[in-house]
Design a protein around this motif. Structure first.
Motif, PDB file in Angstrom:
ATOM      1  N   GLU A  28      -2.974   8.879  -7.727  1.00 50.50           N
ATOM      2  CA  GLU A  28      -1.957   7.863  -7.969  1.00 50.50           C
ATOM      3  C   GLU A  28      -1.373   7.321  -6.673  1.00 50.50           C
ATOM      4  O   GLU A  28      -1.115   8.088  -5.738  1.00 50.50           O
ATOM      5  CB  GLU A  28      -0.837   8.465  -8.822  1.00 50.50           C
ATOM      6  CG  GLU A  28      -1.362   8.836 -10.196  1.00 50.50           C
ATOM      7  CD  GLU A  28      -0.270   9.252 -11.139  1.00 50.50           C
ATOM      8  OE1 GLU A  28      -0.388   8.951 -12.331  1.00 50.50           O
ATOM      9  OE2 GLU A  28       0.703   9.882 -10.688  1.00 50.50           O
ATOM     10  N   ALA A  29      -1.181   6.000  -6.637  1.00 44.43           N
ATOM     11  CA  ALA A  29      -0.559   5.380  -5.462  1.00 44.43           C
ATOM     12  C   ALA A  29      -0.017   4.014  -5.855  1.00 44.43           C
ATOM     13  O   ALA A  29      -0.513   3.383  -6.794  1.00 44.43           O
ATOM     14  CB  ALA A  29      -1.568   5.243  -4.337  1.00 44.43           C
ATOM     15  N   ASP A  30       0.983   3.598  -5.113  1.00 46.54           N
ATOM     16  CA  ASP A  30       1.637   2.323  -5.380  1.00 46.54           C
ATOM     17  C   ASP A  30       0.722   1.146  -5.027  1.00 46.54           C
ATOM     18  O   ASP A  30       0.059   1.156  -3.993  1.00 46.54           O
ATOM     19  CB  ASP A  30       2.904   2.303  -4.502  1.00 46.54           C
ATOM     20  CG  ASP A  30       3.651   1.012  -4.627  1.00 46.54           C
ATOM     21  OD1 ASP A  30       4.343   0.857  -5.635  1.00 46.54           O
ATOM     22  OD2 ASP A  30       3.514   0.154  -3.722  1.00 46.54           O
ATOM     23  N   VAL A  32      -2.689  13.433  -9.621  1.00 45.93           N
ATOM     24  CA  VAL A  32      -2.156  13.943  -8.358  1.00 45.93           C
ATOM     25  C   VAL A  32      -1.679  12.770  -7.506  1.00 45.93           C
ATOM     26  O   VAL A  32      -2.188  11.657  -7.618  1.00 45.93           O
ATOM     27  CB  VAL A  32      -3.174  14.798  -7.552  1.00 45.93           C
ATOM     28  CG1 VAL A  32      -3.755  15.926  -8.358  1.00 45.93           C
ATOM     29  CG2 VAL A  32      -4.263  13.945  -6.980  1.00 45.93           C
ATOM     30  N   ASP A  33      -0.721  13.063  -6.649  1.00 41.54           N
ATOM     31  CA  ASP A  33      -0.173  12.059  -5.743  1.00 41.54           C
ATOM     32  C   ASP A  33      -1.237  11.751  -4.686  1.00 41.54           C
ATOM     33  O   ASP A  33      -1.682  12.649  -3.975  1.00 41.54           O
ATOM     34  CB  ASP A  33       1.098  12.668  -5.114  1.00 41.54           C
ATOM     35  CG  ASP A  33       1.766  11.717  -4.141  1.00 41.54           C
ATOM     36  OD1 ASP A  33       1.259  10.601  -3.952  1.00 41.54           O
ATOM     37  OD2 ASP A  33       2.803  12.120  -3.570  1.00 41.54           O
ATOM     38  N   GLY A  34      -1.646  10.485  -4.623  1.00 37.62           N
ATOM     39  CA  GLY A  34      -2.703  10.094  -3.693  1.00 37.62           C
ATOM     40  C   GLY A  34      -2.192   9.679  -2.329  1.00 37.62           C
ATOM     41  O   GLY A  34      -2.979   9.269  -1.471  1.00 37.62           O
ATOM     42  N   ILE A  35      -0.876   9.764  -2.121  1.00 37.82           N
ATOM     43  CA  ILE A  35      -0.318   9.370  -0.816  1.00 37.82           C
ATOM     44  C   ILE A  35      -0.107  10.616   0.040  1.00 37.82           C
ATOM     45  O   ILE A  35       0.510  11.581  -0.400  1.00 37.82           O
ATOM     46  CB  ILE A  35       1.033   8.614  -1.002  1.00 37.82           C
ATOM     47  CG1 ILE A  35       0.808   7.345  -1.827  1.00 37.82           C
ATOM     48  CG2 ILE A  35       1.666   8.289   0.338  1.00 37.82           C
ATOM     49  CD1 ILE A  35      -0.116   6.320  -1.213  1.00 37.82           C
ATOM     50  N   VAL A  80      -4.241  15.486   0.284  1.00 39.28           N
ATOM     51  CA  VAL A  80      -4.698  15.039  -1.047  1.00 39.28           C
ATOM     52  C   VAL A  80      -5.848  15.931  -1.529  1.00 39.28           C
ATOM     53  O   VAL A  80      -5.900  16.310  -2.704  1.00 39.28           O
ATOM     54  CB  VAL A  80      -5.085  13.541  -1.017  1.00 39.28           C
ATOM     55  CG1 VAL A  80      -5.611  13.099  -2.365  1.00 39.28           C
ATOM     56  CG2 VAL A  80      -3.889  12.688  -0.606  1.00 39.28           C
ATOM     57  N   ARG A 119      -4.370  18.978  -3.000  1.00 40.69           N
ATOM     58  CA  ARG A 119      -3.783  18.767  -4.342  1.00 40.69           C
ATOM     59  C   ARG A 119      -4.890  18.711  -5.392  1.00 40.69           C
ATOM     60  O   ARG A 119      -4.759  19.271  -6.483  1.00 40.69           O
ATOM     61  CB  ARG A 119      -3.006  17.446  -4.377  1.00 40.69           C
ATOM     62  CG  ARG A 119      -1.713  17.505  -3.596  1.00 40.69           C
ATOM     63  CD  ARG A 119      -1.042  16.139  -3.545  1.00 40.69           C
ATOM     64  NE  ARG A 119      -0.171  16.056  -2.389  1.00 40.69           N
ATOM     65  CZ  ARG A 119       0.083  14.954  -1.697  1.00 40.69           C
ATOM     66  NH1 ARG A 119      -0.452  13.798  -2.065  1.00 40.69           N
ATOM     67  NH2 ARG A 119       0.878  14.986  -0.660  1.00 40.69           N
TER      68      ARG A 119
END
Ligand code: AMP
Length: 190
Positions: free
Chosen positions: A115-117, A170-173, A179, A182
């Motif tokens: 996930e990322a913005d 998972v947080d991709g940043i 990463v 994670r």
């Protein structure tokens, strides 16, 4: 067999992470985008067909993509598992993949989304476009169209796999290593 689907919008780092994960978990990495680009480079019939869609940032039609993916899986009968990167991207592809794997007494083990913005990703892709030579990375309008395709057609797959208890995010940043850690934390507990 362990069969993993890596989700994430364009630029989220799927390809980069797949390079680490395939070695760590002994998986055959199948990236439909890479296979299409290989076909374009070699000027095959499939490549010429795919290019008309890819250049606009549109998805390649399901029938073509599903058939291509299935033949790539069949070319790897010794695989201990697969890491699907960029496939499935539509509900029809997800259903076809389930049916195809089940015909081999296999199944998807888990799906993980990076996930990322959007704004961070657009900036990343435009940067990548300076060196990747990919026409779909060089034009913000095409990039935004790829996100629209993702939001409309691919994002609903998270519900599809959640309903099967096979969806993780998972947080991709962060750094590549952060990463990877994670992702490994998710895969190690499967
Ligand atoms: P990627 O390298 O995963 O960003 O994919 C680049 C382009 O290839 C996408 O924008 C689509 O045009 C096409 N593509 C890759 N995988 C698929 C798929 N599973 N279904 C349809 N089109 C795809």
């Amino acid at each position: 067999m362990i069969n993993i689907v890596l989700f994430g919008k364009p630029g989220a780092g799927k390809g980069t992470q797949a390079e680490f994960l395939k070695g760590k978990y002994n998986l055959v990495h199948l990236s439909t985008g890479d296979i299409f680009r290989f076909n374009i480079k070699n000027d095959t019939e499939l490549g010429r067909l795919a290019q008309t869609f890819m250049d606009k940032g549109d998805l390649v039609p399901d029938a073509v993509t599903i058939q291509m993916l299935q033949s790539e899986v069949d070319r790897n009968p010794q695989a201990a598992g697969f890491l699907f990167d960029g496939f499935p991207r539509t509900l029809a592809q997800a259903e076809a993949l389930d049916a195809f794997l089940s015909s081999k007494n296999e199944e998807i083990t888990a799906t993980v989304a990076l996930e990322a913005d959007d704004n961070i990703l657009v900036a990343r892709l435009l940067e990548r476009g300076k060196t990747s030579g990919r026409p779909d990375d060089q034009d913000e309008e095409k990039i935004r169209n790829r996100y629209d395709e993702y939001n409309q057609k691919t994002a609903p797959l998270m519900h599809y796999y959640s309903a099967q208890n096979k969806f993780y995010a998972v947080d991709g940043i962060g750094s590549i290593e952060e990463v990877t850690e994670r992702l490994s934390a998710v895969l190690d507990q499967l």
